[in-house]
Design an enzyme around this catalytic site. Structure first.
Site, mmCIF file in Angstrom:
data_model
loop_
_atom_site.group_PDB
_atom_site.id
_atom_site.type_symbol
_atom_site.label_atom_id
_atom_site.label_comp_id
_atom_site.label_asym_id
_atom_site.label_seq_id
_atom_site.Cartn_x
_atom_site.Cartn_y
_atom_site.Cartn_z
ATOM 1 N N ASN A 1 1.122 -1.608 -0.286
ATOM 2 C CA ASN A 1 -0.294 0.026 0.093
ATOM 3 C C ASN A 1 1.119 1.410 0.072
ATOM 4 O OD1 ASN A 1 0.537 -0.088 3.024
ATOM 5 N ND2 ASN A 1 -1.642 0.561 3.238
ATOM 6 N N TYR A 2 2.195 1.272 0.176
ATOM 7 C CA TYR A 2 2.863 2.320 0.112
ATOM 8 C C TYR A 2 4.091 1.720 -0.336
ATOM 9 C CZ TYR A 2 -0.725 5.109 3.130
ATOM 10 O OH TYR A 2 -1.543 5.478 2.993
ATOM 11 N N GLU B 1 5.447 -3.623 11.614
ATOM 12 C CA GLU B 1 4.164 -2.911 12.222
ATOM 13 C C GLU B 1 3.500 -4.159 11.006
ATOM 14 O OE1 GLU B 1 3.764 -0.490 13.438
ATOM 15 O OE2 GLU B 1 6.185 0.034 14.010
ATOM 16 N N ARG C 1 -0.316 7.757 10.283
ATOM 17 C CA ARG C 1 0.617 7.394 10.490
ATOM 18 C C ARG C 1 2.137 8.782 10.246
ATOM 19 N NH1 ARG C 1 4.541 4.973 6.841
ATOM 20 N NH2 ARG C 1 2.995 5.049 5.169
ATOM 21 N N CYS D 1 -2.935 1.020 6.657
ATOM 22 C CA CYS D 1 -2.372 -0.184 8.349
ATOM 23 C C CYS D 1 -3.660 0.891 9.234
ATOM 24 C CB CYS D 1 -1.738 -0.046 8.250
ATOM 25 S SG CYS D 1 -0.825 1.586 8.788
HETATM 26 P P1 NAP Z 1 1.517 -8.699 3.645
HETATM 27 O O1 NAP Z 1 0.597 -9.795 2.369
HETATM 28 O O2 NAP Z 1 2.044 -9.013 5.196
HETATM 29 O O3 NAP Z 1 3.238 -8.129 2.344
HETATM 30 C C1 NAP Z 1 4.050 -7.426 3.202
HETATM 31 C C2 NAP Z 1 5.020 -7.650 1.959
HETATM 32 O O4 NAP Z 1 5.590 -9.799 3.047
HETATM 33 C C3 NAP Z 1 5.551 -8.480 0.750
HETATM 34 O O5 NAP Z 1 6.489 -7.630 0.488
HETATM 35 C C4 NAP Z 1 5.310 -9.507 0.015
HETATM 36 O O6 NAP Z 1 5.614 -9.639 -0.838
HETATM 37 C C5 NAP Z 1 6.426 -10.144 1.436
HETATM 38 N N1 NAP Z 1 6.082 -11.203 1.997
HETATM 39 C C6 NAP Z 1 5.090 -12.571 1.797
HETATM 40 N N2 NAP Z 1 5.309 -13.256 1.930
HETATM 41 C C7 NAP Z 1 6.992 -14.104 2.641
HETATM 42 C C8 NAP Z 1 7.775 -13.954 3.632
HETATM 43 N N3 NAP Z 1 6.938 -15.508 3.231
HETATM 44 N N4 NAP Z 1 8.581 -13.579 3.896
HETATM 45 C C9 NAP Z 1 9.076 -13.032 3.780
HETATM 46 N N5 NAP Z 1 8.515 -11.389 3.092
HETATM 47 C C10 NAP Z 1 7.089 -12.301 2.114
HETATM 48 O O7 NAP Z 1 1.142 -7.328 3.457
HETATM 49 P P2 NAP Z 1 -0.002 -6.560 2.334
HETATM 50 O O8 NAP Z 1 -1.336 -7.469 2.010
HETATM 51 O O9 NAP Z 1 1.788 -6.168 1.009
HETATM 52 O O10 NAP Z 1 0.138 -5.160 3.084
HETATM 53 C C11 NAP Z 1 -1.677 -5.019 3.659
HETATM 54 C C12 NAP Z 1 -0.751 -5.878 5.158
HETATM 55 O O11 NAP Z 1 0.090 -4.681 5.882
HETATM 56 C C13 NAP Z 1 -2.470 -4.994 5.889
HETATM 57 O O12 NAP Z 1 -2.608 -5.828 7.287
HETATM 58 C C14 NAP Z 1 -1.343 -3.501 6.606
HETATM 59 O O13 NAP Z 1 -2.569 -3.259 8.079
HETATM 60 C C15 NAP Z 1 -0.200 -3.932 6.750
HETATM 61 N N6 NAP Z 1 0.664 -2.969 7.106
HETATM 62 C C16 NAP Z 1 1.258 -1.844 8.292
HETATM 63 C C17 NAP Z 1 1.080 -0.829 8.195
HETATM 64 C C18 NAP Z 1 1.815 -0.648 9.704
HETATM 65 O O14 NAP Z 1 2.754 0.204 9.534
HETATM 66 N N7 NAP Z 1 1.321 -1.067 10.710
HETATM 67 C C19 NAP Z 1 1.459 0.201 7.274
HETATM 68 C C20 NAP Z 1 0.970 -0.444 5.683
HETATM 69 C C21 NAP Z 1 0.393 -1.667 5.855
HETATM 70 P P3 NAP Z 1 4.983 -10.514 -2.224
HETATM 71 O O15 NAP Z 1 3.825 -8.583 -2.414
HETATM 72 O O16 NAP Z 1 5.461 -10.350 -2.794
HETATM 73 O O17 NAP Z 1 4.215 -11.516 -1.301
#
Ligand code: NAP
Length: 498
Positions: free
Chosen positions: A171-172, A266, A453, A300
């Site tokens: 998302n960012y 995070e 954030r 998030c």
């Molecule tokens: P995600 O599915 O957890 O993916 C995040 C990152 O992890 C991506 O770069 C993904 O790569 C990678 N990844 C996937 N499987 C992995 C593995 N086994 N080992 C290492 N890396 C791996 O999350 P998202 O869908 O991109 O983002 C949405 C989530 O992020 C929501 O839950 C949101 O709340 C959270 N978020 C939290 C914050 C915060 O600061 N708290 C900020 C923004 C978003 P691929 O894309 O190649 O799978």
């Protein structure tokens, strides 16, 4: 205006596949395979990136280790100078990077530009902050601890950790990458970036700006490939000395698998918005719409559940509905407020939550409408705790309202969540707000505004399943360092002016 992958960015593209970045060069993977990035709006292939091999990851780690040693000997002011240069190049080339964000993650065009500009500002601020806080250490003298005289001087300072692995979410993909890259580099670390698949091309363009700024070979690298395929190899790699991850539940799995390295996690959130009877209802409605529906709820810190006192609920729901009716729904290129969600599977997941709420009797304030990945904004009233949407994170333009009869009920719902990222309270009574804020088990509480954030130098952290450690520029720099002490032992105690 097709600028991505052209002009000064032409070298990052090999035919139709974007290259990965290693040892100061743009390379094509020996795998001969690529990963497809589907445009969420057109649902057609937009870009391709290299599917890097484990051997290529090993080489990147080796190069990072060598480069880090030389970088740690580079004066702090010079590290800062290079970061300022990268920030300027990034801001100058905001258009092609924003174009990628529009096409890869359907970010509204204006917001895409803001993300790049904000990222440049973050890098500059990090350089400034690093020069200040890393330029200072501590001198301790021994005679403050019982039984000691002043014969020991302890000099402590902050040292780099080594190689930092950065994994941001879709998302960012630019902002949450530089929020890791900047602190890692100013503190003297090398950095390996694994961008999210959706957002990888924007991240590669951003990395090219660092390349053009002239950082030493191997210090920064960017390996692409599906997280599910190379993720474990990266996070469990013995060459990694620190992992900074932002994303969903994947982070919990990484925390369990990672070795003895510092983790900055995070993760997700279910940010509650608690509304009291004395609140300014127009302010509340504006913040619910902005907080819940900006970037189609894919933030998030989006407002993810509204907990509102029954006596004012009708009035607020009405005001929110009036504002939702005015939101522009459509493609990101048109600067629509609501754009397609990132993937078809995300849209299906959101729909699952909506249908569950429907079966269990939630009130639909709008008709549920979906075309491919595009979901129209939807407010669900009279949501009850037995509905999935009361607890789960939709990451889409769908917001549940739970009516409460006491503040305690609201606090209880907020604290019963496994998440604890942010929350917000609307009231004119600051004394009450402080008491509620203290009672809420979340990393941050916003009083009279939706969760957020930024600004990027504020501390940002989640409790429980929402994270480990704290972000924000200063905290990230500190997190990516370790304290080292040198103790000078004098043969006899010495007291200044004694
Ligand atoms: P995600 O599915 O957890 O993916 C995040 C990152 O992890 C991506 O770069 C993904 O790569 C990678 N990844 C996937 N499987 C992995 C593995 N086994 N080992 C290492 N890396 C791996 O999350 P998202 O869908 O991109 O983002 C949405 C989530 O992020 C929501 O839950 C949101 O709340 C959270 N978020 C939290 C914050 C915060 O600061 N708290 C900020 C923004 C978003 P691929 O894309 O190649 O799978």
């Amino acid at each position: 205006m097709a600028l991505a992958g052209t002009g000064m960015f032409a070298e990052i593209l090999d035919g139709e596949v974007y290259r990965y970045y290693a040892d100061g060069e743009w390379r094509s993977s020996a795998s001969g395979k690529s990963v497809t990035i589907v445009n969420p709006t057109t649902r057609k292939t937009q870009y391709r990136v290299q599917a890097c091999t484990q051997e290529e990851v090993n080489k990147v780690m080796d190069a990072a280790k060598v480069a880090q040693k030389a970088w740690a000997r580079t004066p702090l002011w010079k590290r800062a100078e290079l970061l300022h240069k990268a920030a300027a190049i990034l801001k100058e080339h905001k258009a092609p990077i924003a174009e990628c964000l529009v096409k890869e993650i359907a970010k509204p065009a204006k917001d895409a530009v803001s993300e790049v500009v904000r990222s440049g500002d973050l890098v500059s601020y990090t350089a400034e902050e690093g020069v200040r806080i890393l330029g200072e250490g501590k001198l301790l003298v021994s005679d403050s601890f019982p039984g000691n005289e002043r014969n020991k001087y302890c000099l402590s300072s902050k040292i780099p950790l080594g190689v930092v692995l950065a994994i941001p979410p879709f998302n960012y993909p630019v902002n949450l990458a530089v929020s890791k890259i900047g602190p890692a580099l100013i503190a003297g670390n090398a950095l390996v970036l694994k961008p999210p698949t959706q957002g990888a091309v924007a991240a590669l363009h951003m990395v090219h700006c660092f390349h053009l700024a002239g950082f030493p070979k191997g210090l920064i690298s960017c390996v692409t490939g599906k997280g599910s395929e190379i993720g474990d190899f990266l996070t469990m790699h013995p060459g990694v000395n620190c992992i900074s991850f932002t994303g969903g539940d994947t982070g919990i799995a990484i925390s369990k698998k990672a070795g003895m390295v510092p983790l900055q996690m995070e993760l997700g959130g279910k940010d509650a918005c608690i509304v009291l009877e004395d609140a300014d209802l127009d302010l509340v409605a504006g913040n619910i719409v902005k907080g819940g529906f900006s970037y189609s709820g894919q933030r998030c810190t989006a407002v993810k559940v509204v907990l509102i006192m029954e006596s004012i609920a009708d009035a607020v729901v009405q005001k929110v509905n009036a504002k939702l009716a005015k939101l522009k729904v459509g493609p990101p290129e048109d600067d629509s407020d609501i754009t397609p969600v990132v993937t078809e599977s995300s849209a299906n997941f959101i729909e699952g939550l909506v249908m569950d709420a429907k079966e269990k009797g939630a009130t639909f304030c709008q008709e549920y409408r979906r075309e491919d990945n595009l979901i129209w904004p939807l407010l669900l009233d009279h949501v009850r705790p037995d509905m999935r949407i009361a607890w789960e994170e939709p990451f889409g333009p769908v917001l549940p309202v739970i009516r409460i009869n006491s503040v305690e009920e609201g606090i209880h719902h907020c604290n019963a969540s496994n998440f604890g990222l942010q929350g917000c309270i609307f009231t004119r009574d600051i004394n009450k707000a402080i008491l509620i804020s203290d009672a809420m088990e979340t990393g941050t509480v916003q009083i009279n505004s939706a969760p957020a954030r930024g600004p990027d130098h504020f501390p940002f952290q989640g409790l429980k399943d929402s994270g480990i450690g704290s972000q924000g520029i200063t905290n990230s720099i500190n997190m990516m360092t370790k304290v080292k002490s040198t103790v000078i032992n004098l043969p006899s105690p010495s007291y200044t002016m004694g």
